[in-house]
Design a protein around this motif. Structure first.
Motif, short mmCIF file in Angstrom:
data_model
loop_
_atom_site.label_atom_id
_atom_site.label_comp_id
_atom_site.label_asym_id
_atom_site.label_seq_id
_atom_site.Cartn_x
_atom_site.Cartn_y
_atom_site.Cartn_z
N PHE A 177 0.83 -1.22 0.00
CA PHE A 177 0.00 0.00 0.00
C PHE A 177 0.86 1.26 0.00
CE2 PHE A 177 -3.14 -3.06 1.70
CZ PHE A 177 -4.08 -2.91 0.70
N ALA A 186 3.73 1.52 -1.40
CA ALA A 186 4.22 1.67 -2.78
C ALA A 186 3.12 2.17 -3.71
CB ALA A 186 4.77 0.34 -3.28
N MET A 187 1.88 1.70 -3.46
CA MET A 187 0.78 1.98 -4.39
C MET A 187 0.49 3.47 -4.52
SD MET A 187 -2.87 0.04 -4.72
CE MET A 187 -3.69 0.61 -3.25
N ILE A 188 0.74 4.24 -3.45
CA ILE A 188 0.40 5.67 -3.55
C ILE A 188 1.62 6.53 -3.86
CG2 ILE A 188 -1.73 5.56 -2.22
CD1 ILE A 188 -0.12 6.62 0.18
N ALA A 189 2.64 5.94 -4.45
CA ALA A 189 3.72 6.77 -5.02
C ALA A 189 3.08 7.68 -6.08
CB ALA A 189 4.79 5.88 -5.64
N PHE A 235 8.19 5.39 -15.59
CA PHE A 235 7.19 4.31 -15.57
C PHE A 235 7.65 3.15 -16.46
CE2 PHE A 235 3.21 2.15 -16.85
CZ PHE A 235 2.91 1.65 -15.59
N VAL A 274 9.61 1.00 -14.39
CA VAL A 274 8.77 0.15 -13.52
C VAL A 274 8.25 -1.06 -14.31
CG1 VAL A 274 6.58 0.04 -12.26
CG2 VAL A 274 8.12 1.99 -11.93
N PRO A 286 -2.77 1.39 -15.59
CA PRO A 286 -3.12 1.75 -14.21
C PRO A 286 -1.85 1.72 -13.36
CG PRO A 286 -3.82 -0.51 -14.69
CD PRO A 286 -3.25 0.05 -15.97
N MET A 287 -1.09 2.81 -13.43
CA MET A 287 0.27 2.79 -12.88
C MET A 287 0.33 2.45 -11.40
SD MET A 287 -0.84 5.84 -14.18
CE MET A 287 0.17 5.77 -15.64
N HIS A 288 -0.69 2.90 -10.66
CA HIS A 288 -0.62 2.62 -9.21
C HIS A 288 -0.70 1.13 -8.92
CE1 HIS A 288 -0.49 6.82 -8.07
NE2 HIS A 288 -1.29 7.02 -9.11
N LEU A 289 -1.44 0.41 -9.72
CA LEU A 289 -1.48 -1.05 -9.53
C LEU A 289 -0.15 -1.69 -9.94
CD1 LEU A 289 -5.09 -2.01 -10.67
CD2 LEU A 289 -4.24 -1.53 -8.37
N TYR A 311 2.75 -0.14 -9.53
CA TYR A 311 3.63 0.12 -8.38
C TYR A 311 3.41 -0.96 -7.31
CZ TYR A 311 3.54 5.06 -10.11
OH TYR A 311 3.59 6.21 -10.85
N ARG A 335 4.81 -4.33 -8.43
CA ARG A 335 6.27 -4.31 -8.30
C ARG A 335 6.68 -4.62 -6.87
NH1 ARG A 335 10.06 -0.78 -6.37
NH2 ARG A 335 12.01 -0.45 -7.53
N GLU A 336 5.97 -4.01 -5.92
CA GLU A 336 6.33 -4.23 -4.51
C GLU A 336 6.02 -5.67 -4.09
OE1 GLU A 336 8.04 -2.04 -2.94
OE2 GLU A 336 8.10 -2.94 -0.94
N ILE A 391 10.19 1.85 -4.26
CA ILE A 391 9.77 2.64 -5.41
C ILE A 391 9.90 4.14 -5.08
CG2 ILE A 391 7.29 2.81 -4.82
CD1 ILE A 391 6.90 2.11 -7.93
N MET A 425 8.94 7.52 -7.28
CA MET A 425 8.50 8.16 -8.51
C MET A 425 8.58 9.68 -8.36
SD MET A 425 7.91 5.38 -10.07
CE MET A 425 7.20 5.90 -11.64
N SER A 477 -6.09 5.79 -13.31
CA SER A 477 -6.65 4.99 -14.40
C SER A 477 -6.77 3.54 -13.96
CB SER A 477 -5.77 5.08 -15.64
OG SER A 477 -4.60 4.33 -15.47
#
Lengths: 382, 382
Positions: A39, A41-44, A54, A57, A264-267, A269, A272-273, B19, B21, B216
């Protein structure tokens, strides 16, 4: 009425409070709880879908997926959808109208494969055994000889039954028959021994929200060289745009990268984590942890007088089906666990509806403390 | 080699840092920056995809989308994919092989519609005007009479050109011809005046990462009664599983809700918050804010001697194409903005590649301070 004078209707203008979701312990068939680091990482910060940072990533996700799957496949990416979208990507790209596809159906996801392959024009043939059993190599060999398929599709980890399908010997069999081997690894990747290259899988896909401990919404998929040859030599266009391997390949590995969709970049991120945690822990250690956690759960079930539905030699560590004892209301037990303990377990699906509960011990949740809370709560509820 | 003795390869086992960004100001064609409240909502706890608390979130998202789109359509949901997945959902569900689909092509996304409709077997016909222009009602009427299509597809807000396509009069025209009106509202929903019901749109879809200020990965779509009738009366199965309106309808509104896929719940939490912000602000105020912000930007462009590519009467407030002056290297300017100011703007696509920059002032980013930083940075770079 001119556009500028149309009144704005407020009948759907809800006034809602801040979101407030309950802190579930997710021990069903998935989603599983994500690791807390996921979580963070997800809000980077958001960046563009073609931002150089990106693209890095994406490259990292591809490489870590190769490790998790034990493959050198260059085409190893994640689709921008859930595990079912990756299942569709698998069939949409390698199936041409009229292709014979032999599907091993011993659970709900085998049935889903039949549905999807049919939508892409396949001449679908089925091998079937009772839900809760696996296919023997001999049965598959006979099916191959009878049907002569272009694609053999199997579910490595059937989330609806808890069966682990052995895959030994299939690589040779499929190559003898010039057939692609397509395998669903949604509930095995990152939790159950799996060697894409050594086992000769030509296409495999998975989900993010099971043993990889990330939120759902992006789904790993890998195509080996034989699958890519089939795709490149298609006689008909790929009948899907969003899951189109050629277009996705240009976005993931083109030079320069070609815009396809706004990832969907946050997913990514988050994925990746989750994958970084796999690499840190190591696959051998991770598989052993899933196995040890499941065995502790199975021992606890025995103490409670409960019985796993699947024989031990083909039982998944990541997903256990537990037989509902005579006279017990399966749904009522699940409901009490949810409302009184915030624990989600799943009910049976399809042929096993009402007959089993499904308990997932996946990724971050494959820990002794989650087993302990579930066993104690089950004992109190039963 | 037996499965248990296959060695684990470490050649893809990357060791990566946390991460990190860059804090981009996203003023390109999307994604746009999300409102800060959206990130707080996005990391609410994970629950199951059939958890009663998640079903409530889905219902809230549907209802808030009805407000944002100004529609009473019961079938108003978000797909578990990006805006392009919703475009595919639109065509996959209403197009049957052999259907004539008339597409208005005045930019990149019109071309994408042609590609997608073709993959579903449509007999695609095109209306074309130069990129940067809109279609007149008269041209569309002539096209309808020439081609007699079952579906008319238009892009309300062409993200590749910055053109707002007027939609007045199309409802009557399409009903006269018993034709469905399918409209891309990716870059207009939540930022540009849009009345799905009053304008008689039968199918509309959008994205979450533009004027709705969410990440997204989930994409709104709505089917009106005429579109649903067409879907229910299909002669052929819907040639797509993941974007299948019948299956999605059972998950979003069935009784009981039927499992289809494992929804990316965190993106739905985020979308709910983005839509909640729309309802709090009010559509009239939100549309006015987008317009005022864009006008401030256009005034600033004039001071810099720069010219918008699209005439004011059909110019979108959410996305402005700016002509690249003679002798200026468009890509070099974008690159300097990105590397020196952390500002992303987009280059031209397709016919406009190298000729324009694309500047998005969408949702949370439709603010005077983002205009100020961009104008100042542009002045310094040019």
């Amino acid at each position: 009425m001119s556009i500028n004078t149309i009144p704005i209707a407020d009948n759907h203008r809800l006034s809602l409070p801040t979101i407030d979701m309950p802190p579930r312990i997710l021990l069903g068939a998935g989603p599983s709880n994500s690791h807390p680091r996921v979580f963070a990482a997800m809000i980077a910060p958001t960046v563009g879908h073609l931002d150089p940072t990106f693209i890095r990533v994406m490259d990292e996700v591809s490489e870590l997926l190769r490790y998790a799957w034990q493959t050198d496949n260059e085409f190893t990416i994640a689709t921008s959808g859930t595990g079912s979208s990756a299942m569709e990507a698998a069939f949409a790209n390698v199936v041409e109208p009229g292709d014979r596809v032999l599907v091993g159906v011993n659970g709900y996801f085998g049935r889903r494969m039949v549905d999807m392959a049919g939508r892409y024009g396949a001449d679908v043939r089925c091998l079937e055994v009772t839900w809760g059993e696996a296919f023997t190599l001999e049965a598959i060999r006979q099916g191959m000889e009878t049907h002569r398929p272009q694609v053999l599709a199997l579910v490595h980890a059937e989330t609806s039954t808890g069966v682990r399908q052995p895959l030994d010997g299939l690589s040779e069999l499929c190559r003898e028959h010039d057939c692609l081997l397509l395998v669903d690894t949604v509930t095995s990747l990152g939790g159950v021994p799996l060697h894409v290259d050594a086992w000769g899988l030509d296409i495999a896909y998975s989900g993010s929200q099971k043993c990889l401990s990330a939120p759902s919404g992006v789904a790993p998929i890998t195509f080996g060289p034989r699958a890519l040859t089939k795709i490149h030599n298609r006689r008909t266009p790929i009948a899907n745009w969003y899951m189109n391997a050629e277009l996705l390949g240009k976005y993931w590995a083109g030079s320069p990268r070609a815009y396809h969709h706004t990832a969907p970049m946050h997913l990514f991120y988050a994925l990746r984590e989750g994958l970084r945690l796999v690499a840190e822990e190591g696959l051998a250690e991770r598989w052993a942890r899933h196995q040890a956690t499941a065995e502790a759960f199975w021992a606890g079930l025995e103490e409670l007088g409960l019985t796993p539905h699947v024989p031990r030699e083909i039982r998944l560590p990541s997903l256990t089906t537990v037989r509902v004892p005579e006279g017990v209301d399966a749904a009522a037990v699940s409901r009490r666990l949810l409302t009184e303990y915030n624990i989600e377990i799943a009910g049976g699906l399809g042929d096993l509806a009402g007959k089993v509960w499904r308990v997932g011990l996946m990724g971050y949740n494959a820990r002794r403390e989650t087993v302990a809370v579930l066993l104690r709560a089950l004992a109190e509820v039963l």
